[in-house]
Design a protein around this motif. Structure first.
Motif, PDB file in Angstrom:
ATOM      1  N   GLY A   1      -7.520  48.972 -38.228  1.00  0.00           N
ATOM      2  CA  GLY A   1      -7.177  50.189 -38.619  1.00  0.00           C
ATOM      3  C   GLY A   1      -8.461  50.994 -39.007  1.00  0.00           C
ATOM      4  N   SER A   2      -8.529  52.532 -38.905  1.00  0.00           N
ATOM      5  CA  SER A   2      -9.321  53.198 -39.158  1.00  0.00           C
ATOM      6  C   SER A   2      -9.908  53.095 -40.746  1.00  0.00           C
ATOM      7  CB  SER A   2      -9.160  54.676 -39.129  1.00  0.00           C
ATOM      8  OG  SER A   2      -7.923  55.299 -39.779  1.00  0.00           O
ATOM      9  N   ASN A   3      -9.258  52.436 -41.623  1.00  0.00           N
ATOM     10  CA  ASN A   3      -9.687  51.869 -43.013  1.00  0.00           C
ATOM     11  C   ASN A   3     -10.640  51.063 -42.880  1.00  0.00           C
ATOM     12  OD1 ASN A   3      -9.931  51.128 -45.710  1.00  0.00           O
ATOM     13  ND2 ASN A   3      -7.583  51.323 -45.915  1.00  0.00           N
TER      14      ASN A   3
ATOM     15  N   LEU B   1     -13.872  53.088 -42.111  1.00  0.00           N
ATOM     16  CA  LEU B   1     -14.522  53.892 -43.269  1.00  0.00           C
ATOM     17  C   LEU B   1     -15.280  52.986 -44.116  1.00  0.00           C
ATOM     18  CD1 LEU B   1     -11.056  55.915 -44.159  1.00  0.00           C
ATOM     19  CD2 LEU B   1     -13.065  56.733 -42.656  1.00  0.00           C
TER      20      LEU B   1
ATOM     21  N   PHE C   1      -8.302  61.728 -49.521  1.00  0.00           N
ATOM     22  CA  PHE C   1      -7.778  60.151 -49.270  1.00  0.00           C
ATOM     23  C   PHE C   1      -8.607  59.283 -50.239  1.00  0.00           C
ATOM     24  CE2 PHE C   1      -7.470  56.651 -46.123  1.00  0.00           C
ATOM     25  CZ  PHE C   1      -6.240  56.197 -46.326  1.00  0.00           C
TER      26      PHE C   1
ATOM     27  N   TYR D   1     -11.872  56.855 -49.392  1.00  0.00           N
ATOM     28  CA  TYR D   1     -13.511  57.329 -49.519  1.00  0.00           C
ATOM     29  C   TYR D   1     -14.060  56.907 -50.595  1.00  0.00           C
ATOM     30  CZ  TYR D   1     -11.395  60.422 -46.152  1.00  0.00           C
ATOM     31  OH  TYR D   1     -10.362  60.665 -45.019  1.00  0.00           O
TER      32      TYR D   1
ATOM     33  N   ASN E   1      -4.859  63.547 -46.699  1.00  0.00           N
ATOM     34  CA  ASN E   1      -3.946  63.092 -47.262  1.00  0.00           C
ATOM     35  C   ASN E   1      -4.253  62.827 -48.800  1.00  0.00           C
ATOM     36  OD1 ASN E   1      -1.858  61.057 -47.953  1.00  0.00           O
ATOM     37  ND2 ASN E   1      -2.812  59.529 -46.970  1.00  0.00           N
TER      38      ASN E   1
ATOM     39  N   ASP F   1     -12.241  62.425 -40.848  1.00  0.00           N
ATOM     40  CA  ASP F   1     -11.027  61.484 -40.607  1.00  0.00           C
ATOM     41  C   ASP F   1      -9.904  62.331 -40.028  1.00  0.00           C
ATOM     42  OD1 ASP F   1      -9.148  59.634 -41.024  1.00  0.00           O
ATOM     43  OD2 ASP F   1      -9.671  59.175 -43.025  1.00  0.00           O
TER      44      ASP F   1
ATOM     45  N   ALA G   1      -7.096  60.848 -39.226  1.00  0.00           N
ATOM     46  CA  ALA G   1      -5.907  60.174 -38.855  1.00  0.00           C
ATOM     47  C   ALA G   1      -4.665  60.871 -38.441  1.00  0.00           C
ATOM     48  CB  ALA G   1      -5.649  59.526 -40.149  1.00  0.00           C
ATOM     49  N   TYR G   2      -4.455  62.292 -38.773  1.00  0.00           N
ATOM     50  CA  TYR G   2      -3.211  63.007 -38.563  1.00  0.00           C
ATOM     51  C   TYR G   2      -3.776  64.200 -37.555  1.00  0.00           C
ATOM     52  CZ  TYR G   2      -1.821  60.822 -42.633  1.00  0.00           C
ATOM     53  OH  TYR G   2      -1.361  59.630 -43.529  1.00  0.00           O
TER      54      TYR G   2
ATOM     55  N   THR H   1      -6.622  56.954 -35.760  1.00  0.00           N
ATOM     56  CA  THR H   1      -5.818  55.851 -35.771  1.00  0.00           C
ATOM     57  C   THR H   1      -4.605  55.833 -34.955  1.00  0.00           C
ATOM     58  OG1 THR H   1      -4.781  54.454 -37.483  1.00  0.00           O
ATOM     59  CG2 THR H   1      -4.690  56.611 -37.771  1.00  0.00           C
TER      60      THR H   1
ATOM     61  N   SER I   1      -2.253  54.284 -36.379  1.00  0.00           N
ATOM     62  CA  SER I   1      -1.198  53.804 -37.514  1.00  0.00           C
ATOM     63  C   SER I   1      -0.149  54.844 -37.617  1.00  0.00           C
ATOM     64  CB  SER I   1      -1.819  53.539 -38.719  1.00  0.00           C
ATOM     65  OG  SER I   1      -2.495  52.514 -38.650  1.00  0.00           O
ATOM     66  N   LYS I   2      -0.417  56.302 -37.211  1.00  0.00           N
ATOM     67  CA  LYS I   2       0.451  57.062 -37.807  1.00  0.00           C
ATOM     68  C   LYS I   2       1.108  57.744 -36.564  1.00  0.00           C
ATOM     69  CE  LYS I   2      -1.311  56.594 -41.698  1.00  0.00           C
ATOM     70  NZ  LYS I   2      -2.397  56.965 -42.330  1.00  0.00           N
TER      71      LYS I   2
ATOM     72  N   ARG J   1      -2.808  47.240 -37.221  1.00  0.00           N
ATOM     73  CA  ARG J   1      -3.807  47.605 -37.814  1.00  0.00           C
ATOM     74  C   ARG J   1      -5.014  47.966 -36.809  1.00  0.00           C
ATOM     75  NH1 ARG J   1      -3.170  49.783 -40.413  1.00  0.00           N
ATOM     76  NH2 ARG J   1      -5.127  49.621 -41.717  1.00  0.00           N
TER      77      ARG J   1
HETATM   78  C1  LIG Z   1      -3.318  56.459 -43.037  1.00  0.00           C
HETATM   79  C2  LIG Z   1      -4.732  56.885 -43.397  1.00  0.00           C
HETATM   80  C3  LIG Z   1      -6.048  56.071 -42.780  1.00  0.00           C
HETATM   81  C4  LIG Z   1      -6.041  54.956 -42.320  1.00  0.00           C
HETATM   82  O1  LIG Z   1      -5.256  54.332 -41.517  1.00  0.00           O
HETATM   83  P1  LIG Z   1      -5.359  52.955 -40.800  1.00  0.00           P
HETATM   84  O2  LIG Z   1      -3.863  52.451 -40.918  1.00  0.00           O
HETATM   85  O3  LIG Z   1      -6.300  52.204 -41.694  1.00  0.00           O
HETATM   86  O4  LIG Z   1      -5.833  53.429 -39.261  1.00  0.00           O
HETATM   87  C5  LIG Z   1      -7.252  56.796 -42.693  1.00  0.00           C
HETATM   88  N1  LIG Z   1      -7.256  58.094 -43.218  1.00  0.00           N
HETATM   89  C6  LIG Z   1      -6.246  58.985 -43.560  1.00  0.00           C
HETATM   90  C7  LIG Z   1      -6.386  60.220 -44.161  1.00  0.00           C
HETATM   91  C8  LIG Z   1      -4.619  58.250 -43.733  1.00  0.00           C
HETATM   92  O5  LIG Z   1      -3.758  59.059 -44.225  1.00  0.00           O
END
Ligand SMILES: *Cc1c(COP(=O)(O)O)cnc(C)c1O
Length: 379
Positions: free
Chosen positions: A97-99, A102, A123, A126, A176, A203, A205-206, A233, A235-236, A244
């Motif tokens: 995951g990008s989480n 980070l 988000f 951070y 987000n 970041d 993600a979107y 990511t 994930s979205k 992940r």
């Molecule tokens: C959902 C989200 C992520 C993390 O997504 P991962 O599932 O860990 O890849 C990262 N940054 C933002 C702003 C998100 O909303």
């Protein structure tokens, strides 16, 4: 001294100040608690169309190899991403995951004397990532609620929050939970204004939802701004949240440093093959974007008609200001089998974050809201 006090004393500096991240409520948990079925989840910004068929196929085909460790270097996935983004494979870091990325960035670049900066209403991860290292979190003011990008990042405020101790700045684009974004030109000007000793984590993600306006070509900017790190990511939009997998694009020396801290097998085999397949699933990706665009417009209109304030969003979710305590709406929706996301933990007790679902799910949410109000309100 009892064990609670003892262990609290033993925890690393920074850990005691952390509030655990509260994820969206899982469907199974709600159904178990309320003894209901057929509930829907519009709470974690997942893709309502599910994963691409090609990813499922790739997972099935690779399932027999799971007795073996994954490719720790994620060679194939990095090659494919490098081609797609016109960067070198050595600039890419793959994460659980990008989480994870980070947190990896924070671990790699922050120690106790340092500071990391993010915007108010950014988000939550951070702040957690910065604080877990023992470094100080500096929160920059966000735009006012009446701004064009309500509660969104104010790049001037972020710039002013940078001091000699600053090592990292986190920017979510789009953000987000606010759904706000910053324009590429403004982001470039910000990068040009930041000292080269400060790493800027953008970041995205979107950003895949707006490939022609947000996040356009940012990985290519690293040549000009070697202190830029772009995170994305699967994930979205790509529908692989459960596996992940995310990635960062950076200067290759930054990637080499992240690689020293990274666990050797951080991304599992099934995630790697599914992500690789998803990159080529252009039909699924396009259908997901189209569905999201229509759903965003439909939901926003419906929620505004309901009387809530709902700014435009560049993500796959909306942030609605209910004008009252949102927790009671959240609870009432749960009883109707609809999970949304309260965001009081972001300092937004009147707001709900609502993920765009399938058309029938969006309609169900709006129907449930009207029923709740018809019964005499959210209480
Ligand atoms: C959902 C989200 C992520 C993390 O997504 P991962 O599932 O860990 O890849 C990262 N940054 C933002 C702003 C998100 O909303």
């Amino acid at each position: 001294m009892g064990p609670e006090a003892l262990f609290a004393r033993l925890a690393a500096p920074g850990v005691l100040g952390l509030e655990p991240y509260v994820p969206g409520k899982p469907l199974a948990e709600l159904e178990r608690e309320l003894g209901i079925a057929d509930s829907i989840k519009l709470a974690s910004n997942e893709n309502p169309l599910g994963p691409p068929a090609a990813s499922l196929e790739a997972v099935r085909a690779a399932a027999g190899t799971i007795a073996l460790y994954p490719d720790g270097a994620a060679w194939e996935l990095k090659q494919a991403l490098a081609r797609k983004l016109s960067v070198k494979p050595a600039q890419i870091t793959i994460g659980n995951g990008s989480n994870e990325i980070l947190c990896l960035i924070a671990e790699t670049f922050l120690s106790a004397a340092d500071e990391g900066v993010h915007s108010r209403y950014a988000f939550l991860v951070y702040g957690l990532a910065i604080q877990a290292t023992g470094a100080r979190t500096v929160v920059a003011d966000a735009n006012p609620a009446a701004a064009e990008q309500p509660l969104g990042h104010c790049l001037d405020a972020l710039r002013q929050a940078i001091r000699p101790a600053t090592r990292l700045v986190f920017i979510a684009n789009p953000n987000n939970p606010t759904g706000t974004w910053v324009e590429p030109d403004a982001l470039r000007a910000f990068l040009a204004s930041v000292p080269p000793t400060v790493l800027v984590v953008v970041d995205e993600a979107y950003a895949d939802y707006r490939p022609n306006s947000v996040g356009v070509g940012t990985p290519g900017w690293i040549v000009e701004f070697p202190n830029l790190i772009v995170c994305r990511t699967f994930s979205k939009l790509y529908g692989l949240a459960g596996l992940r997998v995310g990635y960062a694009v950076s200067h290759q020396e930054v990637a080499a440093l992240l690689n020293r801290v990274r666990q050797p097998f951080n991304v599992n085999t099934l995630a790697q093959v599914a992500a690789l397949a998803a990159l080529n699933a252009t039909d699924h990706v396009q259908r997901s974007r189209t569905l999201n665009d229509a759903g965003l417009a439909f939901l926003r209109h419906g929620l505004q008609e309901f009387g809530w304030q709902v700014p435009v969003s560049a993500g796959n979710f909306l942030l609605a200001d209910t004008g009252e305590t949102a927790g009671t709406w959240y609870e009432a929706l749960l009883r109707a089998g609809v999970i949304v996301r309260p965001v009081a933990n972001y300092g937004l007790p009147r707001h709900l974050r609502i993920t765009v679902g399938l058309p029938e799910q969006n309609e169900r949410l709006l129907g449930a809201l009207k029923q709740i109000r018809g019964r005499g309100g959210s209480g």
